[in-house]
Design a protein around this motif. Structure first.
Motif, PDB file in Angstrom:
ATOM      1  N   GLY A 427      90.481 119.798  87.769  1.00 53.70           N
ATOM      2  CA  GLY A 427      90.957 119.526  86.415  1.00 53.70           C
ATOM      3  C   GLY A 427      92.443 119.851  86.271  1.00 53.70           C
ATOM      4  N   THR A 431      96.104 117.844  85.064  1.00 55.37           N
ATOM      5  CA  THR A 431      97.162 118.363  84.188  1.00 55.37           C
ATOM      6  C   THR A 431      98.512 118.339  84.906  1.00 55.37           C
ATOM      7  OG1 THR A 431      95.626 119.759  82.938  1.00 55.37           O
ATOM      8  CG2 THR A 431      97.946 120.389  82.883  1.00 55.37           C
ATOM      9  N   THR A 446      92.862 123.848  82.321  1.00 58.76           N
ATOM     10  CA  THR A 446      91.461 123.552  82.638  1.00 58.76           C
ATOM     11  C   THR A 446      90.781 124.680  83.404  1.00 58.76           C
ATOM     12  OG1 THR A 446      91.796 122.589  84.829  1.00 58.76           O
ATOM     13  CG2 THR A 446      92.130 121.130  82.935  1.00 58.76           C
ATOM     14  N   ASN A 450      86.960 125.076  84.190  1.00 58.76           N
ATOM     15  CA  ASN A 450      86.634 124.863  85.611  1.00 58.76           C
ATOM     16  C   ASN A 450      86.186 126.143  86.308  1.00 58.76           C
ATOM     17  OD1 ASN A 450      89.202 122.345  86.344  1.00 58.76           O
ATOM     18  ND2 ASN A 450      87.050 122.073  85.838  1.00 58.76           N
ATOM     19  N   GLN A 466      86.968 115.545  84.655  1.00 59.87           N
ATOM     20  CA  GLN A 466      88.248 116.279  84.702  1.00 59.87           C
ATOM     21  C   GLN A 466      89.335 115.629  83.843  1.00 59.87           C
ATOM     22  OE1 GLN A 466      87.797 119.050  85.986  1.00 59.87           O
ATOM     23  NE2 GLN A 466      86.434 118.891  87.753  1.00 59.87           N
ATOM     24  N   LEU A 469      88.614 116.411  80.257  1.00 57.65           N
ATOM     25  CA  LEU A 469      88.855 117.835  80.012  1.00 57.65           C
ATOM     26  C   LEU A 469      90.355 118.108  79.881  1.00 57.65           C
ATOM     27  CD1 LEU A 469      87.860 120.825  79.947  1.00 57.65           C
ATOM     28  CD2 LEU A 469      88.068 120.836  82.447  1.00 57.65           C
ATOM     29  N   SER A 470      91.129 117.595  80.816  1.00 55.98           N
ATOM     30  CA  SER A 470      92.570 117.832  80.777  1.00 55.98           C
ATOM     31  C   SER A 470      93.182 117.198  79.526  1.00 55.98           C
ATOM     32  CB  SER A 470      93.231 117.250  82.036  1.00 55.98           C
ATOM     33  OG  SER A 470      94.641 117.364  81.934  1.00 55.98           O
TER      34      SER A 470
END
Lengths: 576, 74
Positions: A427, A431, A446, A450, A466, A469-470
């Motif tokens: 993740g 980013t 993350t 994570n 991922q 999430l990021s």
């Protein structure tokens, strides 16, 4: 009334301006990025006359809200060539907010070969010629300015690294104990150096103070917010006890602690540099385990680290610095890392960029792996004195790697990759790849989800989820960075339902407005898009949103993880 | 079977950093957590051989179990 202070270094003039309506609801990163995007041509030279250096306190800075004293600094970055926002603690944000300074904008370049200082007070901002402190390191500047103007004076300063316009230069901010916090990343110290400003002093005597529109509502929300911070195990217990350095052991266990310039994911000496060891060492030597970077901080993740004789060495001793000079350079001597931290504060250089750079320097053979004494000598004598080698090193990991023909250079958009291996913590790789700032862990942290089981759990070794999430974290972070809040409020905000509404209630009570959660999310999205657009205009494309090649060709032990995202999968990030 | 247990942060207080344990086959992570006088609520992260695991994961010969309270930084 809030105001904008504008300084033109080309003619040394200053102005007090009314706050444009469009900027009234903005603060911190939202405001600095908006001003840079509006006023700085994206293609300009970051050290030239057309770049501007902007400082802004957050929307809640200067109020009684816990942890709201972060200052945002923005400009075009000489390190990355992108837009840059870097925020720091210290006393300046609260002082500026109390003076009603919504933003301080510094533009132009002096025509004469002279150095200057700025002084901000209730009467506005003035420019003075400075001679005595040129060439001086930061702690000497703090001492001299306090002697001149008084102990309570707020201070933003650059060391010799900033004066010499090295692109890893930081801007230091005085903290309540006359020590330093840093606008570390992106070389903003070089921008300040290009404008020939050695320091900015702040006097908040007679300040108007911050007016809160609905004090009763504010008080209730502030109480709920502070309770959430103290109730969450991370912000209420883990960070105050071990500092951010608690992460060394957990990343090491997870195989995500980049070691020997990102060669492997675990370090044999991890326990010697861990938060647990640091806590024992600090306690045994009579240091302080808890310490706040600004008044009103109730998390207190900072510390006071003493040497064997009980003498002060450093504070604000962070995981990323310790990881970088430790595991990534194969150094297991925490005392030497602490000395390096103090030297970096003093000469004014970003401790993350410099740590990543030393890993590359060891790979290049400039000094042996694990040689902490030579590292200290280089910091003091080469970088601190601006020798030719020191200047190449002071340009960061990319600069040094290029000069020495290194192929394994962990940077994105020329900014050093911090502390978490993107192959085994996927993740954070998204980013690093997509952040408008270049590789920046704080842009969308993350690691929380994570690794730390905060805000749920997304398997770090797997690609699934991922990007989303990021994206969600980067949007939320852009909004939080606008409030003046410390990023660590995110831990309770992700887990405790009352936390985020209380934050929004405080903003509403402060300004007498009625923002909803959706408004705040939209603000975060808007900020990211403004920054992204600046980067596009500066010449960046989706091809710049990629990790260095070696992450896709070398696996990392112990999980033999590899970076396996396609370009198209990464580009999905911007689909919002 | 033999396994290794590693404890971190406050879990080390009054306990240990690393210890080998001989256990009957079929032992899960939860059993070890409770045997250490820890509660499920205190557990932040459970890793087995460097991978996140659930408390009902059944340990195998020579596994390494790492236990953390909820911690964070950044």
């Amino acid at each position: 009334m809030d105001k904008i202070l504008r300084v033109n270094m080309s003619d040394l003039s200053t102005k007090i301006e009314a706050v444009p309506t469009a900027w009234a609801g903005l603060g911190g990163r939202g405001l600095t990025s908006t001003i840079v995007a509006a006023e700085v041509p994206a293609t300009c030279h970051a050290l030239g006359a057309n770049n501007k250096l902007v400082f802004a306190p957050g929307l809640l800075s200067g109020t009684a809200a816990a942890n709201s004293g972060r200052l945002s600094a923005g400009a075009k970055s000489p390190l990355t060539g992108t837009i840059k926002e870097s925020n720091a603690g210290g006393t300046a944000a609260q002082m500026l907010a109390k003076l009603g300074v919504k933003a301080l904008i510094i533009e132009g370049l002096p025509t004469e070969d002279k150095w200057y200082s700025l002084h901000v007070s209730k009467d506005g901002v003035t420019v003075q010629e400075e001679t005595e402190l040129i060439g001086k390191r930061n702690f000497a500047v703090v001492e001299a300015v306090e002697a001149r103007l008084g102990k309570k004076t707020g201070l933003l300063t650059i060391g010799p690294v900033g004066e010499l316009k090295m692109t890893a230069a930081n801007i230091s901010v005085k903290d309540p104990d006359s020590k330093l916090r840093s606008h570390g990343r992106g070389g903003l110290g070089a921008v300040m150096g290009s404008k020939k400003i050695k320091f900015i002093s702040i006097d908040d005597q007679g300040a108007q103070g911050v007016k809160v529109a609905d004090p009763e509502k504010f008080k209730v929300a502030a109480r709920t917010f502070a309770k959430a911070l103290l109730d969450h195990p991370v912000s209420g217990e883990g960070l105050p006890t071990y500092g951010t350095n608690v992460l060394v052991n957990i990343l090491n266990e997870a195989g995500g602690l980049p070691t020997q310039n990102f060669k492997v994911g675990q370090f044999a000496g991890a326990d010697k540099i861990s938060g647990e060891t640091m806590n024992e060492t600090i306690t045994a030597r009579g240091g302080k385990v808890r310490h706040g970077c600004h008044a009103g901080c109730i998390i207190q993740c900072s510390q006071v680290y003493n040497d064997k004789d009980g003498k002060y060495v450093t504070s604000g001793f962070e995981y990323e610095t310790i990881w970088g000079l430790g595991a990534d350079c194969c150094i297991d001597n925490l005392d030497d890392i602490a000395l390096a931290d103090s030297i970096m504060d003093d000469i004014g250089i970003d401790s993350i960029e410099t740590a990543v750079m030393f890993g590359v320097a060891m790979e290049a053979g400039i000094l042996p792996w694990g040689d902490s004494k030579e590292m200290l000598r280089i910091l003091n004598e080469e970088i601190g004195n601006g020798t030719p080698l020191g200047r190449i090193m002071g340009g960061g990991a990319g600069s040094l790697g290029k000069a020495y023909g290194v192929t394994r250079i962990p940077v994105v958009k020329n900014q050093g990759i911090p502390a978490y291996d993107p192959r085994s913590v996927k993740g954070i790789g998204i980013t690093y790849a997509t952040s408008t700032m270049g590789a920046d862990h704080t842009a969308g942290y993350t690691i929380a989800t994570n690794i730390l089981n905060v805000g749920g759990y997304v398997n770090p070794l797997n690609k699934d989820g991922q990007v989303e999430l990021s994206r969600n974290l980067q949007i939320a972070t852009a909004a939080v960075d606008s409030t003046g809040m410390c990023i660590f409020i995110a831990f309770p905000a992700l887990d405790i339902p009352e936390c985020l509404p209380a934050l929004i209630d405080m903003i509403n009570a402060r300004f007498g407005i009625d923002l909803t959660g959706d408004d705040v999310t939209n603000l975060g999205k808007h900020i990211l898009k403004v920054e992204h657009q600046f980067n596009i205009e500066a010449g960046f494309t989706n091809i710049d949103d990629r990790l260095p090649e070696f992450f896709s060709t070398e696996t990392v032990a112990p999980h033999n993880a590899i970076w396996d995202f396609s370009g198209a999968e990464i580009d999905e990030f911007w689909n919002f | 079977m033999l396994i290794t247990v590693k404890l971190f942060a406050t879990f080390r207080n009054g306990r240990f950093k690393v210890a080998g344990q001989a256990l009957p086959p079929g032992t899960d992570c939860r059993t070890i957590v409770l045997s250490l006088g820890l509660t499920e609520e205190e557990i932040g992260v459970v890793m087995v051989n460097g991978r996140h695991a659930a408390l009902d994961y059944v340990l195998q010969e020579s596994d390494t179990l790492s236990l953390f309270p909820l911690v964070g930084g950044g």
